[in-house]
Write an enzyme that holds these catalytic residues in place. Sequence first.
Site, PDB file in Angstrom:
ATOM      1  N   HIS A   1       0.877  -1.711   0.305  1.00 38.58           N
ATOM      2  CA  HIS A   1       0.279  -0.607   0.136  1.00 38.58           C
ATOM      3  C   HIS A   1       0.859   1.125   0.032  1.00 38.58           C
ATOM      4  CE1 HIS A   1      -3.065  -2.956   1.684  1.00 38.58           C
ATOM      5  NE2 HIS A   1      -4.176  -2.431   0.390  1.00 38.58           N
TER       6      HIS A   1
ATOM      7  N   ASP B   1      -3.471 -11.605  -5.033  1.00 39.50           N
ATOM      8  CA  ASP B   1      -4.163 -12.082  -6.535  1.00 39.50           C
ATOM      9  C   ASP B   1      -2.551 -13.089  -6.447  1.00 39.50           C
ATOM     10  OD1 ASP B   1      -2.458  -8.197  -6.153  1.00 39.50           O
ATOM     11  OD2 ASP B   1      -4.592  -8.942  -6.011  1.00 39.50           O
TER      12      ASP B   1
ATOM     13  N   HIS C   1      -0.624 -15.233   8.016  1.00 38.06           N
ATOM     14  CA  HIS C   1      -0.240 -14.439   7.590  1.00 38.06           C
ATOM     15  C   HIS C   1       1.231 -13.684   7.804  1.00 38.06           C
ATOM     16  CE1 HIS C   1      -4.553 -13.916   6.150  1.00 38.06           C
ATOM     17  NE2 HIS C   1      -3.645 -12.581   5.271  1.00 38.06           N
TER      18      HIS C   1
END
Length: 395
Positions: free
Chosen positions: A17, A351, A104
């Site tokens: 980001h 993605d 994660h």
Amino acid sequence: MSTFGHLFRVTTFGESHCASVGAIIDGCPPGLSLSADDIQVQMNRRRPGQSDLTTPRNEKDRVLLQSGLELGVTLGTPIALMVKNEDQRPHDYSETDLYPRPSHADHTYLEKYGVKASSGGGRSSARETVGRVAAGAIAEKYLKAAYGIEIIAFVSSVGKIHLPSTIPSPSTDDDDDVGDALSEDFRKLLSTVTREQVDQHPTRCPHPETAELMTKRIVRAKEALDSIGGIVTCVIRNVPSGLGEPCFDKFEATLAHAMLSIPATKAFEIGSGFRGTEVPGSKHNDAFVRREDGKLGTKTNWSGGVQGGITNGEDIYFRVGFKSPATISQAQSTAQYDGTPGSLAARGRHDPLFEAMASLVVMDQLLIQNSRKTAASLLPPITTLPPTMVMPTRN
């Protein structure tokens, strides 16, 4: 590290980001005809949000070339490229201020660096792979132009749904009566499949019947606010023999290094892979035969195009296993950074990636081998060694 390769070196930059992501490519040969459109083809294939089966993230991903070429020709100097992050949603990750997301890298990045990106996965996010895909497109154009090399990747399984005959039938028989690891139809697919066939279906599976079953499995996971993993198979065709740097940079070793650096990968196997452990050597060995061009080839290809860590001129094929994406929308029991129990429902996006890393491996290994051959070609012919120690001259 953020750099991959020796002579064809790719350094990626950017977080999920930040303002932009991209790469610097050092070692691209001069004189290659190249434009942003050449790279954009692969960027468009990578771009998520193209169907209901993928993440809703909608990045435009327009690549901007910054240096390394003029008038559409590479100069041999570093190529810098960038892609702006236009679909930033930091609020999607506000929960991670308190909670490390299950499976994660939030917690491990904090443990390693003492700080972490405030939103998303930072460098562990699949967003980082934008630079890899762009760099891979450059390598791939050179490989195609100079050697006719083709690299085709496709989805061969989703959950328990597999392409026919990509895995052997389960057996408890302790005997040596085994067939090939792959069916004749699947071997034919490896030798003929095209990207156009792969891209015809949103699942990127070139077998229509299996693709429809995969779609149903993915939809079932989405309806349950869950995810499911799978396997990607890749074939590299027309690779010259002699690539690979024993002992520690064997071709399959660098290939595994490249593939396992992709986010969410958990397994890698080349050629017969784990199936090869079940086959006696008498059935597994690839016998040599004379090809029509006079060169040696192999009758079978259990080795997957690599022997002794060096390419042998046969098709290279391998498989990479991807775990189920960790970002799911259902609430999960977990704990805050201080250990306080709680529940987290993530809202992030993820993605897809692939042929690019194979391109980078082949490109780097080719440049290394060509530099060795060029250096050797400047020496006088070898006349002091017995014929068995020197490559024979072919008529």
